[in-house]
Design an enzyme around this catalytic site. Structure first.
Site, PDB file in Angstrom:
ATOM      1  N   ARG A 131     -15.896 -47.116 -33.334  1.00 12.70           N
ATOM      2  CA  ARG A 131     -15.752 -45.646 -33.255  1.00 12.70           C
ATOM      3  C   ARG A 131     -16.486 -45.098 -32.041  1.00 12.70           C
ATOM      4  O   ARG A 131     -16.019 -44.154 -31.393  1.00 12.70           O
ATOM      5  CB  ARG A 131     -16.287 -45.005 -34.541  1.00 12.70           C
ATOM      6  CG  ARG A 131     -15.368 -45.170 -35.734  1.00 12.70           C
ATOM      7  CD  ARG A 131     -15.943 -44.497 -36.968  1.00 12.70           C
ATOM      8  NE  ARG A 131     -16.030 -43.045 -36.806  1.00 12.70           N
ATOM      9  CZ  ARG A 131     -16.833 -42.283 -37.563  1.00 12.70           C
ATOM     10  NH1 ARG A 131     -17.635 -42.853 -38.474  1.00 12.70           N
ATOM     11  NH2 ARG A 131     -16.863 -40.975 -37.394  1.00 12.70           N
ATOM     12  N   TYR A 136     -18.974 -48.905 -36.606  1.00 12.77           N
ATOM     13  CA  TYR A 136     -19.546 -47.829 -35.763  1.00 12.77           C
ATOM     14  C   TYR A 136     -19.424 -48.156 -34.280  1.00 12.77           C
ATOM     15  O   TYR A 136     -19.225 -47.269 -33.450  1.00 12.77           O
ATOM     16  CB  TYR A 136     -20.987 -47.543 -36.198  1.00 12.77           C
ATOM     17  CG  TYR A 136     -21.003 -46.727 -37.479  1.00 12.77           C
ATOM     18  CD1 TYR A 136     -21.094 -47.352 -38.728  1.00 12.77           C
ATOM     19  CD2 TYR A 136     -20.844 -45.337 -37.443  1.00 12.77           C
ATOM     20  CE1 TYR A 136     -21.044 -46.616 -39.896  1.00 12.77           C
ATOM     21  CE2 TYR A 136     -20.791 -44.591 -38.619  1.00 12.77           C
ATOM     22  CZ  TYR A 136     -20.878 -45.238 -39.837  1.00 12.77           C
ATOM     23  OH  TYR A 136     -20.809 -44.501 -40.998  1.00 12.77           O
ATOM     24  N   HIS A 187     -24.541 -34.570 -39.681  1.00 18.39           N
ATOM     25  CA  HIS A 187     -24.372 -35.961 -40.132  1.00 18.39           C
ATOM     26  C   HIS A 187     -24.809 -36.966 -39.081  1.00 18.39           C
ATOM     27  O   HIS A 187     -24.397 -38.132 -39.142  1.00 18.39           O
ATOM     28  CB  HIS A 187     -22.905 -36.190 -40.544  1.00 18.39           C
ATOM     29  CG  HIS A 187     -22.507 -35.373 -41.725  1.00 18.39           C
ATOM     30  ND1 HIS A 187     -21.203 -35.035 -42.003  1.00 18.39           N
ATOM     31  CD2 HIS A 187     -23.244 -34.770 -42.687  1.00 18.39           C
ATOM     32  CE1 HIS A 187     -21.167 -34.299 -43.107  1.00 18.39           C
ATOM     33  NE2 HIS A 187     -22.391 -34.116 -43.536  1.00 18.39           N
TER      34      HIS A 187
HETATM   35  N1  APR Z   1      -6.989 -28.835 -35.316  1.00 20.85           N
HETATM   36  C1  APR Z   1      -7.716 -28.260 -36.316  1.00 20.85           C
HETATM   37  N2  APR Z   1      -7.879 -28.812 -37.541  1.00 20.85           N
HETATM   38  C2  APR Z   1      -7.269 -29.994 -37.751  1.00 20.85           C
HETATM   39  C3  APR Z   1      -6.495 -30.657 -36.768  1.00 20.85           C
HETATM   40  C4  APR Z   1      -6.371 -30.018 -35.508  1.00 20.85           C
HETATM   41  N3  APR Z   1      -5.655 -30.572 -34.512  1.00 20.85           N
HETATM   42  N4  APR Z   1      -6.029 -31.820 -37.316  1.00 20.85           N
HETATM   43  C5  APR Z   1      -6.500 -31.875 -38.577  1.00 20.85           C
HETATM   44  N5  APR Z   1      -7.234 -30.779 -38.844  1.00 20.85           N
HETATM   45  C6  APR Z   1      -7.939 -30.431 -40.078  1.00 20.85           C
HETATM   46  C7  APR Z   1      -7.326 -30.972 -41.343  1.00 20.85           C
HETATM   47  O1  APR Z   1      -6.311 -30.095 -41.831  1.00 20.85           O
HETATM   48  C8  APR Z   1      -8.535 -31.012 -42.270  1.00 20.85           C
HETATM   49  O2  APR Z   1      -8.723 -29.770 -42.914  1.00 20.85           O
HETATM   50  O3  APR Z   1      -9.230 -31.013 -39.994  1.00 20.85           O
HETATM   51  C9  APR Z   1      -9.706 -31.259 -41.313  1.00 20.85           C
HETATM   52  C10 APR Z   1     -10.237 -32.678 -41.368  1.00 20.85           C
HETATM   53  O4  APR Z   1     -10.813 -32.872 -42.634  1.00 20.85           O
HETATM   54  P1  APR Z   1     -11.614 -34.224 -42.885  1.00 20.85           P
HETATM   55  O5  APR Z   1     -10.818 -35.372 -42.366  1.00 20.85           O
HETATM   56  O6  APR Z   1     -12.042 -34.200 -44.315  1.00 20.85           O
HETATM   57  O7  APR Z   1     -12.881 -34.104 -41.936  1.00 20.85           O
HETATM   58  P2  APR Z   1     -14.241 -33.328 -42.213  1.00 20.85           P
HETATM   59  O8  APR Z   1     -14.000 -32.080 -42.982  1.00 20.85           O
HETATM   60  O9  APR Z   1     -14.932 -33.202 -40.902  1.00 20.85           O
HETATM   61  O10 APR Z   1     -15.059 -34.375 -43.138  1.00 20.85           O
HETATM   62  C11 APR Z   1     -16.389 -34.030 -43.438  1.00 20.85           C
HETATM   63  O11 APR Z   1     -16.675 -36.219 -44.447  1.00 20.85           O
HETATM   64  O12 APR Z   1     -16.378 -38.464 -44.374  1.00 20.85           O
HETATM   65  C12 APR Z   1     -17.282 -37.462 -44.155  1.00 20.85           C
HETATM   66  O13 APR Z   1     -19.109 -37.618 -42.712  1.00 20.85           O
HETATM   67  C13 APR Z   1     -17.730 -37.441 -42.732  1.00 20.85           C
HETATM   68  O14 APR Z   1     -18.370 -35.527 -41.441  1.00 20.85           O
HETATM   69  C14 APR Z   1     -17.346 -36.055 -42.256  1.00 20.85           C
HETATM   70  C15 APR Z   1     -17.212 -35.276 -43.537  1.00 20.85           C
END
Ligand code: APR
Length: 230
Positions: A57, A54, A105
């Site tokens: 990050r 953390y 979160h």
């Molecule tokens: N613009 C818009 N969307 C994007 C971009 C971009 N430049 N780059 C990637 N993405 C999209 C991806 O296609 C994907 O659908 O963002 C999404 C990221 O998905 P995750 O990595 O799963 O992130 P998230 O949905 O926020 O995860 C939710 O999971 O691990 C836990 O606590 C963590 O809050 C997080 C939660």
């Protein structure tokens, strides 16, 4: 302007600010096993590894800057009611100027007592360390929601979405519950839009803008402002 726009954001809105997403190729959960850094068991087993994860990050967040997508939401907020419900633990929405941000979160910029979740401090430039303890001498942990932990803000978030006149989902794979279930709380007939270059989840009737957030969110905001003459 009475329209209330609720924006559900995920890691994708911060990707173009240089912060890794979780599940894209090369994402955080490919770099490190979430079981080692993002669960209460990980904290009990190896708090030093969790603190380092953390701290690293948070340094990246401090070095990052809000992007055009964060800024477009502020532009909209100056014209109608906007509530941001974010799964992100970064503070880029706030640093862009959004004034109604609900962190589902938690926040990587804060630490809380491992004993008393109400005892929260703003970390600022200081790192989590074994010497950083709460008023009763217990370790301070990241003020984030780990896998397996409750999401205290969920009820408030669901109420916000249930009262939305428009729902905009930006940059989330909608993989993680209960956050992902928020899209179910929108009233029938309320327009839902998605900005995501690789939008996978099919939300019936949603308008999908298959573009990166820094293009898609300004585009959506411009269209919304034109449609409502604001
Ligand atoms: N613009 C818009 N969307 C994007 C971009 C971009 N430049 N780059 C990637 N993405 C999209 C991806 O296609 C994907 O659908 O963002 C999404 C990221 O998905 P995750 O990595 O799963 O992130 P998230 O949905 O926020 O995860 C939710 O999971 O691990 C836990 O606590 C963590 O809050 C997080 C939660």
């Amino acid at each position: 302007m009475s329209e209330h726009v609720v924006v559900l954001t995920g890691a994708g809105i911060s990707a173009e600010s240089g912060l890794s997403t979780f599940r894209d190729a090369g994402g955080l959960w490919e770099q490190v096993d979430l079981e080692d850094v993002a669960t209460p068991e990980a904290w009990a087993r190896n708090p030093e590894l969790v603190r380092d994860f953390y701290n690293q990050r948070r340094h990246q967040v401090l070095a990052a800057r809000p992007n055009a997508a964060h800024e477009a939401l502020v532009n909209l907020e100056n014209r109608c009611r906007v509530s941001v419900v974010t799964q992100n633990v970064d503070n880029l929405h706030e640093r862009a100027g959004s004034s109604h941000v609900l962190h589902l979160h938690g926040s990587i910029m804060e630490a809380r007592s491992a004993l008393d979740p109400e005892e929260v401090i703003e970390l600022g430039e200081q790192d989590l360390s074994p010497d950083l303890t709460c008023s009763r001498g217990h370790p301070m942990r990241p003020n984030v929601v780990w896998f397996g932990e409750a999401v205290p803000a969920m009820e408030t978030a669901a109420q916000l979405v249930s009262r939305a006149d428009h729902l905009l989902v930006v940059g989330s794979s909608l993989n993680v519950y209960p956050a992902a279930s928020l899209v179910q709380f929108v009233e029938p007939g309320v327009p839902v839009s998605v900005v995501d270059p690789d939008a996978r989840l099919h939300l019936p009737g949603a308008r999908v803008i298959r573009k990166p957030a820094t293009e898609g969110v300004p585009e959506w905001v411009s269209g919304f402002r034109a449609a409502f003459s604001i």
